[in-house]
Design a protein around this motif. Structure first.
Motif, PDB file in Angstrom:
ATOM      1  N   ILE A  10       8.014  -5.919  -4.945  1.00 58.68           N
ATOM      2  CA  ILE A  10       8.188  -4.584  -4.361  1.00 58.68           C
ATOM      3  C   ILE A  10       9.641  -4.131  -4.502  1.00 58.68           C
ATOM      4  CG2 ILE A  10       8.172  -3.286  -2.185  1.00 58.68           C
ATOM      5  CD1 ILE A  10       5.589  -4.810  -1.480  1.00 58.68           C
ATOM      6  N   HIS A  65       7.425  -9.739  -1.719  1.00 58.19           N
ATOM      7  CA  HIS A  65       8.612  -8.948  -1.385  1.00 58.19           C
ATOM      8  C   HIS A  65       9.454  -8.685  -2.644  1.00 58.19           C
ATOM      9  CE1 HIS A  65      11.875  -7.395   1.051  1.00 58.19           C
ATOM     10  NE2 HIS A  65      12.684  -8.174   0.379  1.00 58.19           N
ATOM     11  N   GLU A 116       7.996  -1.884   1.717  1.00 58.30           N
ATOM     12  CA  GLU A 116       6.748  -1.246   1.307  1.00 58.30           C
ATOM     13  C   GLU A 116       6.661   0.195   1.789  1.00 58.30           C
ATOM     14  OE1 GLU A 116       5.737  -3.825   4.948  1.00 58.30           O
ATOM     15  OE2 GLU A 116       6.974  -4.024   3.148  1.00 58.30           O
ATOM     16  N   THR A 135      -0.276  -5.269   0.980  1.00 55.02           N
ATOM     17  CA  THR A 135       0.948  -4.877   1.684  1.00 55.02           C
ATOM     18  C   THR A 135       1.244  -3.405   1.455  1.00 55.02           C
ATOM     19  OG1 THR A 135       1.808  -7.126   1.562  1.00 55.02           O
ATOM     20  CG2 THR A 135       3.414  -5.362   1.926  1.00 55.02           C
ATOM     21  N   ILE A 136       1.112  -2.949   0.217  1.00 56.76           N
ATOM     22  CA  ILE A 136       1.317  -1.523  -0.061  1.00 56.76           C
ATOM     23  C   ILE A 136       0.271  -0.695   0.686  1.00 56.76           C
ATOM     24  CG2 ILE A 136       1.279   0.256  -1.866  1.00 56.76           C
ATOM     25  CD1 ILE A 136       2.341  -1.974  -3.800  1.00 56.76           C
TER      26      ILE A 136
END
Length: 160
Positions: A147, A144, A5, A33-34
């Motif tokens: 991304i 995950h 990220e 998460t970002i």
């Protein structure tokens, strides 16, 4: 090596490009998460948690017939979600997640079947995953994977 990220935010920032998310089984985990990366506000346009099937249609414009015929766990749904996120939030890239985190199957889709998609001006692509583990593990692995898929798209585009 930097977490994915962090690399994503750095690369999008360098390119002056943006991303938006459309999430079903991850329920906002990708956007969160970002957003956990300092500087993410320069690249994260927004996200839509479309957990319920009807919100995929209403918010993102996913085709009603597609959902009625095959349900929400299919590649075309993920693709339309990603395109919808890109359009709704005015982002360079849209990413999407849909699938079954468990503990029970959804229709004909077994636990761990996941579709991720990335949409860009050049088109949209999706990938099917078959993941193992409990709900948390499946959701985190999906986050995950999407991304990484977007990073792959960014770096593939830089070679063209």
């Amino acid at each position: 090596m930097l977490p994915t990220e962090v690399r994503l935010v750095a690369e999008l920032t360098r390119r002056e490009e943006t991303v938006a998310t459309a999430e079903s089984l991850t329920a906002g985990l990708v956007a969160a998460t970002i957003a956990s990366v300092p500087g993410a506000s320069a690249v994260l346009r927004g996200g839509a948690v479309t957990y319920a099937t009807d919100t995929k249609m209403a918010v993102l414009g996913v085709d009603e017939e597609l959902l009625a015929e095959g349900g929400p766990v299919q590649a075309e749904v993920a693709e339309q979600m990603a395109v919808g996120a890109r359009r709704v939030f005015g982002a360079t890239y849209g990413v999407a997640t849909t699938g079954v985190a468990g503990p029970d199957p959804q229709g004909d889709a077994p636990v761990g079947r996941v579709f991720i998609a990335v949409a860009a001006a050049s088109g949209v692509r999706s990938r099917q995953l078959q993941l193992d583990g409990d709900r948390d593990r499946i959701r985190r692995a999906t986050m995950h994977a999407v991304i990484v898929e977007l990073l792959d798209e960014l770096f593939a585009a830089s070679w063209e």
